[in-house]
Scaffold this motif. Structure first.
Motif, PDB file in Angstrom:
ATOM      1  N   ILE A 132       4.597  10.566   4.797  1.00  0.00           N
ATOM      2  CA  ILE A 132       3.254  10.141   4.385  1.00  0.00           C
ATOM      3  C   ILE A 132       2.375   9.738   5.559  1.00  0.00           C
ATOM      4  CG2 ILE A 132       4.116   9.385   2.150  1.00  0.00           C
ATOM      5  CD1 ILE A 132       3.864   6.508   3.143  1.00  0.00           C
ATOM      6  N   GLY A 133       2.809   9.984   6.804  1.00  0.00           N
ATOM      7  CA  GLY A 133       1.905   9.870   7.931  1.00  0.00           C
ATOM      8  C   GLY A 133       2.030   8.640   8.793  1.00  0.00           C
ATOM      9  N   ILE A 134       2.939   7.710   8.504  1.00  0.00           N
ATOM     10  CA  ILE A 134       3.027   6.484   9.299  1.00  0.00           C
ATOM     11  C   ILE A 134       3.510   6.789  10.714  1.00  0.00           C
ATOM     12  CG2 ILE A 134       4.144   4.235   9.492  1.00  0.00           C
ATOM     13  CD1 ILE A 134       4.261   4.147   6.454  1.00  0.00           C
ATOM     14  N   ALA A 168      -1.254   4.188   7.825  1.00  0.00           N
ATOM     15  CA  ALA A 168      -0.829   3.735   6.504  1.00  0.00           C
ATOM     16  C   ALA A 168      -1.981   3.102   5.738  1.00  0.00           C
ATOM     17  CB  ALA A 168       0.316   2.746   6.649  1.00  0.00           C
ATOM     18  N   ALA A 169      -2.815   2.327   6.418  1.00  0.00           N
ATOM     19  CA  ALA A 169      -3.971   1.720   5.748  1.00  0.00           C
ATOM     20  C   ALA A 169      -4.924   2.789   5.234  1.00  0.00           C
ATOM     21  CB  ALA A 169      -4.689   0.780   6.722  1.00  0.00           C
ATOM     22  N   LEU A 170      -5.117   3.860   6.023  1.00  0.00           N
ATOM     23  CA  LEU A 170      -5.989   4.954   5.594  1.00  0.00           C
ATOM     24  C   LEU A 170      -5.431   5.642   4.350  1.00  0.00           C
ATOM     25  CD1 LEU A 170      -8.471   6.712   6.134  1.00  0.00           C
ATOM     26  CD2 LEU A 170      -7.038   8.117   7.657  1.00  0.00           C
ATOM     27  N   VAL A 171      -4.128   5.902   4.348  1.00  0.00           N
ATOM     28  CA  VAL A 171      -3.494   6.538   3.182  1.00  0.00           C
ATOM     29  C   VAL A 171      -3.631   5.654   1.953  1.00  0.00           C
ATOM     30  CG1 VAL A 171      -1.296   7.322   2.220  1.00  0.00           C
ATOM     31  CG2 VAL A 171      -1.881   7.881   4.577  1.00  0.00           C
ATOM     32  N   TYR A 172      -3.393   4.375   2.115  1.00  0.00           N
ATOM     33  CA  TYR A 172      -3.439   3.459   0.978  1.00  0.00           C
ATOM     34  C   TYR A 172      -4.852   3.359   0.414  1.00  0.00           C
ATOM     35  CZ  TYR A 172      -1.807  -0.438  -1.893  1.00  0.00           C
ATOM     36  OH  TYR A 172      -1.446  -1.229  -2.946  1.00  0.00           O
ATOM     37  N   LEU A 173      -5.854   3.283   1.284  1.00  0.00           N
ATOM     38  CA  LEU A 173      -7.232   3.163   0.816  1.00  0.00           C
ATOM     39  C   LEU A 173      -7.680   4.420   0.078  1.00  0.00           C
ATOM     40  CD1 LEU A 173      -8.924   1.404   3.891  1.00  0.00           C
ATOM     41  CD2 LEU A 173      -8.442   0.415   1.635  1.00  0.00           C
ATOM     42  N   LEU A 174      -7.306   5.589   0.586  1.00  0.00           N
ATOM     43  CA  LEU A 174      -7.699   6.838  -0.058  1.00  0.00           C
ATOM     44  C   LEU A 174      -6.947   7.062  -1.370  1.00  0.00           C
ATOM     45  CD1 LEU A 174      -7.934   9.238   3.028  1.00  0.00           C
ATOM     46  CD2 LEU A 174      -9.814   8.184   1.756  1.00  0.00           C
ATOM     47  N   ALA A 175      -5.725   6.528  -1.465  1.00  0.00           N
ATOM     48  CA  ALA A 175      -4.924   6.735  -2.674  1.00  0.00           C
ATOM     49  C   ALA A 175      -5.247   5.719  -3.770  1.00  0.00           C
ATOM     50  CB  ALA A 175      -3.432   6.661  -2.332  1.00  0.00           C
ATOM     51  N   LEU A 187       0.707  12.780  -2.029  1.00  0.00           N
ATOM     52  CA  LEU A 187      -0.078  13.952  -1.633  1.00  0.00           C
ATOM     53  C   LEU A 187      -1.087  13.613  -0.545  1.00  0.00           C
ATOM     54  CD1 LEU A 187      -0.706  15.658  -5.104  1.00  0.00           C
ATOM     55  CD2 LEU A 187       0.871  16.373  -3.290  1.00  0.00           C
ATOM     56  N   ILE A 188      -1.765  12.479  -0.690  1.00  0.00           N
ATOM     57  CA  ILE A 188      -2.714  12.078   0.352  1.00  0.00           C
ATOM     58  C   ILE A 188      -1.980  11.770   1.648  1.00  0.00           C
ATOM     59  CG2 ILE A 188      -4.310  10.238   1.027  1.00  0.00           C
ATOM     60  CD1 ILE A 188      -5.330  10.192  -1.815  1.00  0.00           C
ATOM     61  N   GLY A 189      -0.800  11.155   1.540  1.00  0.00           N
ATOM     62  CA  GLY A 189      -0.009  10.890   2.748  1.00  0.00           C
ATOM     63  C   GLY A 189       0.393  12.157   3.466  1.00  0.00           C
TER      64      GLY A 189
END
Length: 370
Positions: A132-134, A168-175, A187-189
């Motif tokens: 997921i991108g971390i 991780a913050a970017l993934v969480y905000l978009l999800a 999927l966003i990750g």
């Protein structure tokens, strides 16, 4: 005929019989109650046995990792060096190998626990910090600082920590859409991870040859040359997070519910999932800062631990121990497979994790339990 009933006289002894269970919720099957003063903990018996066995295997792998290499050291001499008894192998074991092995164990513990928490939040066995991108965010940040800022090697852990948390913050905000939907989170990750890989490759093409080579070595995930300056910050992070991990182990029981079930039971999972995600992100970022993105450890360890323990939720302690065991054994293989040439430990874990990921995808597609 009418049956006669009698009442016991006041003060008379009660008839013998099985003791009644105190009122309250029934204890789940296979669990035991561990009490310490006023606190009580519900322990899954099989998980406790599995954790004990994993701890013994990890101890054996730890000693083996101290013994093998270009120079073989007997287990007795290795243990003497660890416990400060002078012998001829103090430099090889105490200075070269011990910090490296300790760093590997701590990295495995952090990745295993992080994978357990992330997969619990996402409710998906394919979710892990490297998917997921971390770890990709950590790599992109390190490469960016190396190429653009002329960062020294001592600053790499801090840049990796910053990049992992930022991604991780970017993934969480978009999800986040009035809650954290598991499929959207994964999927966003994955999308963010692919974008970060592209950014990293673009930066590498513009970098100086020496800096690009340094960045590639770090991004492969390596324990070579790791000293106490890498192990101590990670150990401190794990120590600080220990109370939060104790909370996370209990919170996992409800965090795995789907939204409809949680709503019907009156459980608010938003804050619980956020807390678990933050702990997992910090652990994964700190582990990446210490050894680089060691691939697939956080993906494999939680599922292996759950299958060993046979529990509905992922056992946090067993997952961390499996992660440490994977990294420790992979480091042994990295030193011995093509000796005297030493492989990065991330190459070995990727060689194991790639087929595992294909198996997991195939099993999910054919309707098997993932």
């Amino acid at each position: 005929m009418t049956a006669l009933t009698t009442r016991p006289e006041p003060g008379a002894a009660k008839p013998a019989g099985p003791p009644s269970r105190p009122p309250g919720r029934p204890r789940p099957a296979g669990h035991g109650l561990l009490r310490h003063r006023r606190a009580s903990f519900l322990v899954h018996r099989r998980s406790a046995v599995v954790a004990g066995v994993l701890l013994l295997l990890l101890a054996a792998a730890f000693v083996t990792a101290l013994c093998v290499g270009e120079t073989y050291v007997s287990p007795l001499d290795a243990l003497r060096s660890v416990f400060g008894v002078p012998n001829d192998n103090d430099f090889v074991v105490g200075t070269l190998r011990l910090p490296r092995v300790v760093t590997g164990v701590l990295v495995g513990l952090a990745f295993g626990a992080a994978g357990s928490l992330i997969q619990t939040v996402a409710r998906n066995p394919l979710a892990s910090p490297d998917v997921i991108g971390i770890t990709r965010g950590a790599g992109a940040c390190v490469v960016g600082f190396l190429v653009l800022g002329g960062m020294s090697s001592g600053d790499i852990p801090y840049a990796a920590l910053l990049g992992g948390i930022g991604a991780a913050a970017l993934v969480y905000l978009l999800a986040w859409r009035r809650g954290l939907q598991a499929q959207r989170f994964v999927l966003i990750g994955v999308g963010i991870s692919l974008a970060l890989v592209s950014v990293t490759n673009m930066l590498l093409t513009k970098a100086d040859v020496v800096l690009a080579q340094q960045a590639k070595v770090w991004m492969s995930g390596s324990l070579n040359g790791r000293g106490w300056d890498y192990a101590q910050p990670l150990a401190l992070t794990l120590l600080v997070l220990l109370p939060f991990l104790a909370w996370a182990g209990r919170a996992q029981r409800t965090a795995g519910f789907d939204d409809d079930t949680a709503t019907s039971l009156g459980i608010r999972l938003g804050r619980t999932r956020l807390g678990l995600a933050v702990i997992g992100i910090v652990l994964a970022s700190a582990a990446t800062a210490a050894a680089g993105p060691v691939e697939f450890v956080a993906l494999m360890a939680p599922q292996v631990a759950r299958r060993l323990a046979r529990t509905p939720q992922i056992p946090l302690v067993s997952s961390a121990l499996v992660g440490a065991l994977i990294v420790c054994v992979a480091d042994i293989g990295a030193r011995l497979l093509f000796s005297p040439t030493e492989l990065p430990v991330g190459v070995v874990t990727a060689a194991i994790g790639g087929p595992y990921l294909l198996w997991l995808l195939t099993r999910s597609r054919t309707g098997g339990a993932a």
